[in-house]
Design a protein around this motif. Structure first.
Motif, short mmCIF file in Angstrom:
data_model
loop_
_atom_site.label_atom_id
_atom_site.label_comp_id
_atom_site.label_asym_id
_atom_site.label_seq_id
_atom_site.Cartn_x
_atom_site.Cartn_y
_atom_site.Cartn_z
N GLU A 253 -89.13 -0.39 -19.53
CA GLU A 253 -88.29 0.06 -20.65
C GLU A 253 -87.27 -1.01 -21.03
N LEU A 254 -86.69 -1.66 -20.02
CA LEU A 254 -85.70 -2.71 -20.33
C LEU A 254 -86.35 -3.87 -21.08
N LYS A 255 -87.56 -4.24 -20.65
CA LYS A 255 -88.27 -5.35 -21.31
C LYS A 255 -88.57 -4.99 -22.77
N ALA A 256 -89.00 -3.72 -22.98
CA ALA A 256 -89.32 -3.29 -24.35
C ALA A 256 -88.05 -3.33 -25.21
N LYS B 289 -86.93 -6.88 -26.01
CA LYS B 289 -87.80 -7.49 -27.01
C LYS B 289 -87.40 -7.00 -28.40
N ARG B 290 -87.21 -5.67 -28.52
CA ARG B 290 -86.88 -5.11 -29.83
C ARG B 290 -85.49 -5.58 -30.30
N SER C 159 -79.42 8.99 -21.56
CA SER C 159 -80.82 9.00 -21.11
C SER C 159 -81.55 7.76 -21.63
N GLU C 160 -82.59 7.35 -20.90
CA GLU C 160 -83.39 6.19 -21.33
C GLU C 160 -84.03 6.47 -22.69
N GLN C 161 -84.42 7.74 -22.87
CA GLN C 161 -85.09 8.11 -24.12
C GLN C 161 -84.13 7.92 -25.30
N CYS C 162 -82.87 8.32 -25.12
CA CYS C 162 -81.88 8.17 -26.19
C CYS C 162 -81.61 6.68 -26.44
N GLY C 163 -81.59 5.89 -25.36
CA GLY C 163 -81.38 4.44 -25.50
C GLY C 163 -82.50 3.77 -26.28
N GLN C 164 -83.74 4.19 -26.02
CA GLN C 164 -84.88 3.61 -26.74
C GLN C 164 -84.83 3.99 -28.22
N PHE C 165 -84.49 5.24 -28.49
CA PHE C 165 -84.43 5.70 -29.88
C PHE C 165 -83.29 4.96 -30.60
N ALA C 166 -82.16 4.80 -29.90
CA ALA C 166 -81.03 4.07 -30.48
C ALA C 166 -81.46 2.65 -30.83
N SER C 167 -82.22 2.03 -29.95
CA SER C 167 -82.68 0.66 -30.18
C SER C 167 -83.61 0.60 -31.41
N ALA D 187 -79.11 -8.62 -37.27
CA ALA D 187 -78.17 -8.81 -36.14
C ALA D 187 -78.87 -8.79 -34.79
N PRO D 188 -79.80 -9.72 -34.57
CA PRO D 188 -80.50 -9.71 -33.29
C PRO D 188 -79.58 -10.03 -32.12
N LEU D 189 -80.05 -9.66 -30.93
CA LEU D 189 -79.27 -9.93 -29.72
C LEU D 189 -79.37 -11.41 -29.39
N VAL D 190 -78.35 -12.16 -29.78
CA VAL D 190 -78.26 -13.59 -29.44
C VAL D 190 -76.80 -13.90 -29.15
N PRO D 191 -76.55 -14.91 -28.29
CA PRO D 191 -75.15 -15.26 -28.07
C PRO D 191 -74.55 -15.87 -29.33
N ALA D 192 -73.29 -15.56 -29.63
CA ALA D 192 -72.61 -16.25 -30.73
C ALA D 192 -72.50 -17.72 -30.35
N GLU D 193 -72.45 -18.58 -31.34
CA GLU D 193 -72.39 -20.03 -31.06
C GLU D 193 -71.20 -20.38 -30.19
#
Ligand code: DC
Length: 227
Positions: free
Chosen positions: A180-183, A186-187, A96-104, A194-200
């Motif tokens: 929701e995807l934008k939020a 961003k988070r 669920s989107e709600q579970c995905g947001q909480f996981a994030s 460990a932010p979401l960034v590509p490894a070098e």
């Protein structure tokens, strides 16, 4: 970075809806390798916390739960492909989107990430592993010989999510999914842990105008060339 005497890992990172799951599962199946859906681990922690009445601010309780929770992803047999929490099938509940947001939200906390590190690394077994997530190539398997970062425009990712939900008979509006995807982007991108960034050393693929088959072929070719 290369690793001596360790099974190879192909890491596939990127934001939600970029096609990581589809691609990683297909590549793992074709190579006959193990598959790690690290997002499912964060989602299982979110579901587990929700059931225990623990909220995102209770770091110590979350860490204890992350260490103690009983989760399984059977690879063979009747339950292959399912996510189990205390033996109960919760594959749909965690999507669920709600579970995905909480996981994030939980995933933004460094001690929680640390507590889940070993569980993820245990998936690295012969003959190899395809690992899907946000920090597979930057943190969890930083020594992986092959790393991909899949991305796509946020509008296209929202459309894909919408189609997936419609196929499952779950109603959702495109506008809400986009918000929701934008939020979540961003988070996941702005957190310090460990932010979401590509490894070098990751190969970035924009999948906006590509079919899943085209991306799978690209990753498979690179994987077979590399190992
Ligand atoms: O990939 P997913 O949508 O199932 O992941 C759910 C959330 O879990 C995601 O928004 C952030 C978190 N996550 C993470 O921080 N690190 C990972 N390797 C995988 C997921």
């Amino acid at each position: 970075m290369t690793s001596v005497n360790k099974p190879p890992v192909v890491t596939i990172d990127g934001p939600g809806g970029a096609g990581k799951g589809t691609v990683a599962q297909a590549v793992a199946a074709q190579l006959g390798w193990h598959f790690l859906d690290s997002g499912a681990i964060y989602r299982l922690l979110a579901l587990s916390a929700q059931r225990a009445g623990i909220d995102a601010s209770q770091t110590q309780q979350l860490v204890a739960l992350a260490q103690a929770m009983n989760i399984q992803f059977p690879a063979v047999g009747k339950q292959a492909g399912q996510a189990l929490l205390d033996g109960e099938e919760v594959s749909e509940d965690i999507r669920s989107e709600q579970c995905g947001q909480f996981a994030s939200e939980l995933a933004a906390q460094a001690p929680v990430r640390q507590a889940l590190l070993d569980r993820q690394r245990q998936f690295r077994k012969a003959p190899g592993l395809v690992a899907d997530g946000r920090d597979m190539g930057t943190v969890v398997f930083a020594d992986a010989p092959l790393k991909f970062f899949l991305t796509a425009s946020v509008e296209e990712r929202a459309r894909r999510r919408h189609n997936q939900l419609m196929q499952k008979g779950i109603s959702a509006t495109l506008g809400d999914l986009l918000k929701e995807l934008k939020a979540r982007d961003k988070r996941d991108s702005e957190r310090t842990a460990a932010p979401l960034v590509p490894a070098e050393d990751a190969i970035t693929v924009d999948t906006t105008d590509l079919s899943a088959e085209a991306v799978i072929e690209k990753v498979l070719k690179a994987a077979t060339d590399c190992v």
